[in-house]
Design an enzyme around this catalytic site. Structure first.
Site, short mmCIF file in Angstrom:
data_model
loop_
_atom_site.label_atom_id
_atom_site.label_comp_id
_atom_site.label_asym_id
_atom_site.label_seq_id
_atom_site.Cartn_x
_atom_site.Cartn_y
_atom_site.Cartn_z
N HIS A 1 -4.82 1.29 7.00
CA HIS A 1 -3.52 1.94 7.20
C HIS A 1 -3.35 3.09 6.20
CE1 HIS A 1 1.06 1.71 7.85
NE2 HIS A 1 0.94 2.45 6.76
N GLU A 2 -3.68 2.82 4.93
CA GLU A 2 -3.51 3.84 3.90
C GLU A 2 -4.52 4.98 4.08
OE1 GLU A 2 -0.79 3.72 2.38
OE2 GLU A 2 -0.41 1.66 2.97
N HIS B 1 -3.20 7.43 6.47
CA HIS B 1 -2.21 8.36 5.89
C HIS B 1 -2.90 9.62 5.37
CE1 HIS B 1 1.73 6.55 6.08
NE2 HIS B 1 1.30 5.39 5.60
N GLY C 1 0.85 -1.18 0.00
CA GLY C 1 0.00 0.00 0.00
C GLY C 1 0.89 1.23 0.00
N GLN D 1 2.77 10.07 0.97
CA GLN D 1 4.08 9.41 1.15
C GLN D 1 5.03 9.66 -0.01
OE1 GLN D 1 2.21 5.41 2.20
NE2 GLN D 1 4.07 5.41 3.43
N CYS E 1 5.54 0.22 7.26
CA CYS E 1 5.15 1.39 6.47
C CYS E 1 6.37 1.86 5.70
CB CYS E 1 4.67 2.50 7.42
SG CYS E 1 4.21 4.02 6.58
N LEU E 2 6.20 2.16 4.42
CA LEU E 2 7.36 2.56 3.60
C LEU E 2 7.98 3.87 4.08
CD1 LEU E 2 6.23 1.58 -0.02
CD2 LEU E 2 7.86 0.40 1.47
NI NI Z 1 2.26 3.58 5.62
#
Ligand code: NI
Length: 173
Positions: free
Chosen positions: A135-136, A139, A46, A51, A93-94
């Protein structure tokens, strides 16, 4: 398709509430493709627009990690319609390279959004994909998975979070 630069913890855009997409034009369609490509290159499941430095309400998810017959896709202006149950599982998370912690989330979610073709979509998922969708979504609200950490976990990772904030991308690896 381009691979976009990831924004890491400490970048203020990750705390911004993203703005709705008003017009799904060619630029947005291209951005959606780039977002998917960037997610794949970084082995993510995701990735949200903020991000990669855009405060707009779009995120990409990749259900092919669970079901090979599925393709990655983006959701535009997603809304959480309902959540149900509870699950607990490891999450990363990236924007926090190398940090993985157990986070509790609802087990099931229904999300409504627009696709890149401007058509409304309704997605119902459980387990890992529900976790990713939520989660996304967080963000886009400026919320991060570390916000779910308990006090003890927060204290354990705090020094390393400060280093990540200062630009040390290896601190959790
Ligand atoms: Ni994330």
């Amino acid at each position: 398709m381009a691979v976009l630069d990831l924004k890491y913890y400490g970048n203020p855009i990750l705390r911004k509430v993203a703005k709705p997409v008003e017009n799904i034009d060619g630029e947005i369609v291209k951005f959606a493709e780039d977002l998917i490509r960037t997610m794949q290159v970084n082995n993510g499941i995701g990735l949200a627009a903020n991000q990669v430095g855009r405060d707009i309400r779009i995120y990409a998810v990749d259900p092919s990690v669970i079901d090979m017959s599925e393709e990655p896709f983006v959701l535009i202006n997603p809304q959480i319609i309902t959540t149900e149950g509870e699950q607990s599982g490891e999450e990363g998370c990236l924007s926090f390279p190398g940090l993985f912690e157990t986070v509790a989330r609802p087990e099931r979610v229904i999300v409504e959004a627009l696709g890149v073709n401007e058509k409304p979509v309704r997605i119902e998922r459980d387990g890992l994909m529900a976790r990713v969708l939520l989660h996304e979504y967080d963000h886009l609200e400026g919320k991060l998975f570390i916000d779910y950490f308990g006090l003890l976990k927060k204290q354990l990772v705090n020094k390393r979070l400060q280093k990540l904030k200062a630009g040390d991308l290896e601190v959790f690896r």
